[in-house]
Write a protein that holds these residues in place. Structure first.
Motif, PDB file in Angstrom:
ATOM      1  N   GLU A 105       0.840  -1.199   0.000  1.00 34.64           N
ATOM      2  CA  GLU A 105       0.000   0.000   0.000  1.00 34.64           C
ATOM      3  C   GLU A 105       0.881   1.257   0.000  1.00 34.64           C
ATOM      4  O   GLU A 105       0.627   2.210  -0.751  1.00 34.64           O
ATOM      5  CB  GLU A 105      -0.920  -0.017   1.219  1.00 34.64           C
ATOM      6  N   ILE A 106       1.926   1.243   0.794  1.00 30.63           N
ATOM      7  CA  ILE A 106       2.856   2.374   0.850  1.00 30.63           C
ATOM      8  C   ILE A 106       3.567   2.538  -0.492  1.00 30.63           C
ATOM      9  O   ILE A 106       3.740   3.653  -0.987  1.00 30.63           O
ATOM     10  CB  ILE A 106       3.871   2.177   2.003  1.00 30.63           C
ATOM     11  N   MET A 107       3.967   1.420  -1.102  1.00 33.59           N
ATOM     12  CA  MET A 107       4.662   1.473  -2.394  1.00 33.59           C
ATOM     13  C   MET A 107       3.759   2.072  -3.471  1.00 33.59           C
ATOM     14  O   MET A 107       4.211   2.905  -4.271  1.00 33.59           O
ATOM     15  CB  MET A 107       5.112   0.069  -2.802  1.00 33.59           C
ATOM     16  N   ILE A 108       2.495   1.705  -3.498  1.00 33.85           N
ATOM     17  CA  ILE A 108       1.558   2.269  -4.481  1.00 33.85           C
ATOM     18  C   ILE A 108       1.395   3.770  -4.227  1.00 33.85           C
ATOM     19  O   ILE A 108       1.372   4.572  -5.160  1.00 33.85           O
ATOM     20  CB  ILE A 108       0.199   1.546  -4.447  1.00 33.85           C
ATOM     21  N   GLY A 109       1.306   4.163  -2.959  1.00 33.35           N
ATOM     22  CA  GLY A 109       1.231   5.590  -2.632  1.00 33.35           C
ATOM     23  C   GLY A 109       2.445   6.343  -3.156  1.00 33.35           C
ATOM     24  O   GLY A 109       2.322   7.447  -3.699  1.00 33.35           O
ATOM     25  N   PHE A 110       3.620   5.735  -3.031  1.00 29.98           N
ATOM     26  CA  PHE A 110       4.859   6.329  -3.536  1.00 29.98           C
ATOM     27  C   PHE A 110       4.800   6.491  -5.058  1.00 29.98           C
ATOM     28  O   PHE A 110       5.127   7.550  -5.598  1.00 29.98           O
ATOM     29  CB  PHE A 110       6.043   5.444  -3.125  1.00 29.98           C
ATOM     30  N   VAL A 111       4.355   5.449  -5.772  1.00 30.36           N
ATOM     31  CA  VAL A 111       4.267   5.504  -7.240  1.00 30.36           C
ATOM     32  C   VAL A 111       3.295   6.611  -7.670  1.00 30.36           C
ATOM     33  O   VAL A 111       3.586   7.402  -8.569  1.00 30.36           O
ATOM     34  CB  VAL A 111       3.851   4.139  -7.825  1.00 30.36           C
ATOM     35  N   VAL A 112       2.147   6.679  -7.003  1.00 31.82           N
ATOM     36  CA  VAL A 112       1.147   7.704  -7.343  1.00 31.82           C
ATOM     37  C   VAL A 112       1.707   9.099  -7.057  1.00 31.82           C
ATOM     38  O   VAL A 112       1.543  10.020  -7.867  1.00 31.82           O
ATOM     39  CB  VAL A 112      -0.179   7.449  -6.594  1.00 31.82           C
ATOM     40  N   ASP A 113       2.384   9.256  -5.926  1.00 29.02           N
ATOM     41  CA  ASP A 113       2.993  10.553  -5.611  1.00 29.02           C
ATOM     42  C   ASP A 113       4.011  10.948  -6.673  1.00 29.02           C
ATOM     43  O   ASP A 113       4.085  12.117  -7.071  1.00 29.02           O
ATOM     44  CB  ASP A 113       3.659  10.531  -4.234  1.00 29.02           C
ATOM     45  N   ARG A 114       4.808  10.000  -7.141  1.00 33.32           N
ATOM     46  CA  ARG A 114       5.803  10.296  -8.179  1.00 33.32           C
ATOM     47  C   ARG A 114       5.125  10.671  -9.493  1.00 33.32           C
ATOM     48  O   ARG A 114       5.559  11.586 -10.189  1.00 33.32           O
ATOM     49  CB  ARG A 114       6.747   9.104  -8.392  1.00 33.32           C
ATOM     50  N   LEU A 115       4.048   9.942  -9.839  1.00 33.98           N
ATOM     51  CA  LEU A 115       3.300  10.296 -11.057  1.00 33.98           C
ATOM     52  C   LEU A 115       2.748  11.716 -10.955  1.00 33.98           C
ATOM     53  O   LEU A 115       2.850  12.505 -11.893  1.00 33.98           O
ATOM     54  CB  LEU A 115       2.157   9.311 -11.297  1.00 33.98           C
ATOM     55  N   ASN A 116       2.158  12.032  -9.816  1.00 31.30           N
ATOM     56  CA  ASN A 116       1.584  13.367  -9.629  1.00 31.30           C
ATOM     57  C   ASN A 116       2.661  14.451  -9.597  1.00 31.30           C
ATOM     58  O   ASN A 116       2.433  15.566 -10.065  1.00 31.30           O
ATOM     59  CB  ASN A 116       0.723  13.405  -8.373  1.00 31.30           C
ATOM     60  N   SER A 159       5.225  14.495 -11.365  1.00 29.81           N
ATOM     61  CA  SER A 159       5.707  14.718 -12.735  1.00 29.81           C
ATOM     62  C   SER A 159       4.973  15.886 -13.397  1.00 29.81           C
ATOM     63  O   SER A 159       5.410  16.380 -14.423  1.00 29.81           O
ATOM     64  CB  SER A 159       5.547  13.457 -13.583  1.00 29.81           C
ATOM     65  N   LYS A 160       3.858  16.289 -12.799  1.00 34.33           N
ATOM     66  CA  LYS A 160       3.043  17.409 -13.300  1.00 34.33           C
ATOM     67  C   LYS A 160       2.525  17.173 -14.719  1.00 34.33           C
ATOM     68  O   LYS A 160       2.160  18.101 -15.410  1.00 34.33           O
ATOM     69  CB  LYS A 160       3.825  18.737 -13.252  1.00 34.33           C
ATOM     70  N   ASN A 161       2.482  15.921 -15.129  1.00 36.29           N
ATOM     71  CA  ASN A 161       1.932  15.567 -16.433  1.00 36.29           C
ATOM     72  C   ASN A 161       0.465  15.183 -16.215  1.00 36.29           C
ATOM     73  O   ASN A 161       0.189  14.138 -15.624  1.00 36.29           O
ATOM     74  CB  ASN A 161       2.710  14.398 -17.042  1.00 36.29           C
ATOM     75  N   PRO A 162      -0.486  15.995 -16.662  1.00 34.32           N
ATOM     76  CA  PRO A 162      -1.893  15.722 -16.388  1.00 34.32           C
ATOM     77  C   PRO A 162      -2.373  14.389 -16.965  1.00 34.32           C
ATOM     78  O   PRO A 162      -3.332  13.805 -16.465  1.00 34.32           O
ATOM     79  CB  PRO A 162      -2.633  16.901 -17.030  1.00 34.32           C
ATOM     80  N   GLU A 163      -1.695  13.898 -17.970  1.00 31.01           N
ATOM     81  CA  GLU A 163      -2.071  12.612 -18.575  1.00 31.01           C
ATOM     82  C   GLU A 163      -1.890  11.450 -17.588  1.00 31.01           C
ATOM     83  O   GLU A 163      -2.596  10.460 -17.641  1.00 31.01           O
ATOM     84  CB  GLU A 163      -1.213  12.368 -19.825  1.00 31.01           C
ATOM     85  N   PHE A 164      -0.938  11.588 -16.655  1.00 25.94           N
ATOM     86  CA  PHE A 164      -0.634  10.506 -15.719  1.00 25.94           C
ATOM     87  C   PHE A 164      -1.061  10.810 -14.292  1.00 25.94           C
ATOM     88  O   PHE A 164      -0.794  10.037 -13.386  1.00 25.94           O
ATOM     89  CB  PHE A 164       0.860  10.185 -15.755  1.00 25.94           C
ATOM     90  N   SER A 165      -1.700  11.937 -14.069  1.00 28.20           N
ATOM     91  CA  SER A 165      -2.123  12.349 -12.735  1.00 28.20           C
ATOM     92  C   SER A 165      -3.210  11.415 -12.191  1.00 28.20           C
ATOM     93  O   SER A 165      -4.117  11.016 -12.923  1.00 28.20           O
ATOM     94  CB  SER A 165      -2.636  13.787 -12.788  1.00 28.20           C
ATOM     95  N   ILE A 166      -3.104  11.078 -10.918  1.00 29.19           N
ATOM     96  CA  ILE A 166      -4.077  10.201 -10.257  1.00 29.19           C
ATOM     97  C   ILE A 166      -4.551  10.884  -8.981  1.00 29.19           C
ATOM     98  O   ILE A 166      -3.734  11.304  -8.155  1.00 29.19           O
ATOM     99  CB  ILE A 166      -3.465   8.827  -9.919  1.00 29.19           C
ATOM    100  N   ASN A 167      -5.863  10.967  -8.811  1.00 33.48           N
ATOM    101  CA  ASN A 167      -6.444  11.525  -7.597  1.00 33.48           C
ATOM    102  C   ASN A 167      -6.377  10.448  -6.512  1.00 33.48           C
ATOM    103  O   ASN A 167      -7.058   9.425  -6.587  1.00 33.48           O
ATOM    104  CB  ASN A 167      -7.898  11.946  -7.865  1.00 33.48           C
TER     105      ASN A 167
END
Length: 184
Positions: free
Chosen positions: A109-120, A122-130
């Protein structure tokens, strides 16, 4: 999120079914299959790869593997998007003894949070996850004395228990399940 995970970690679906395997030779709970549904965008991956204790973790090579529990991984992660919600199914296969399954699921769960934080980040709206749309579920599969190989019914919904803030369901391994059974 799929684009953020390197292909070498993906578990391919064959005939709309993913097979999660426990790679340890002495494992009694060796596999579970999950049938996917075309209407639910899904992908499966695993950071859990066999390695010697002193070897670097392939997913987290910057962490010191000699520190107990630091490189703990679960067996697989199945990500499903249903409408606007993203269900992250954290999967662990165990024999009779549950061992440290909850630590493994919480680490995932922590690892997925880390991946999502890194995607967000990146400031690329195509890969942004709420992050508010992420819903985590723990799936623990174990050997049970009464278990026989087979397929569970599509309509059989599985019950979850709150375990330290994570909803977890326990089920038999060596079975084929339908992804809808794990989703609301």
């Amino acid at each position: 999120m799929q684009i953020a995970i390197a292909d070498k970690f993906h578990i391919p679906a064959i005939d709309d079914t993913v097979c999660i395997r426990e790679e340890q030779a002495d494992a009694k709970c060796q596999w579970v299959k999950i049938k996917l549904k075309n209407s639910i965008d899904s992908f499966c991956f695993s950071f859990d790869h066999l390695r010697k204790k002193s070897e670097l973790d392939p997913a987290l090579p910057f962490l010191n593997p000699e520190i107990g529990g630091l490189c703990t991984q679960n067996d697989a992660i199945l990500v499903c998007q249903k409408q606007t919600d993203i269900y992250v199914l954290l999967i662990e296969l165990k024999s009779e003894d549950k061992g440290k399954y909850l630590q493994q699921l919480k680490s995932a769960e922590i690892m997925i949070g880390f991946v999502v934080d890194r995607l967000n980040a990146s400031k690329n709206p195509e890969f942004s996850i709420n992050k508010d749309k992420l819903q985590f579920r723990g799936l623990l599969f174990r050997c049970r004395r009464t278990s026989s190989e087979g397929t569970t019914g599509k309509k059989l919904k599985l019950s979850y228990q709150n375990r330290e803030g994570l909803l977890v369901t326990e089920n038999a391994c060596h079975q084929t399940y339908h992804v809808n059974q794990f989703l609301p």
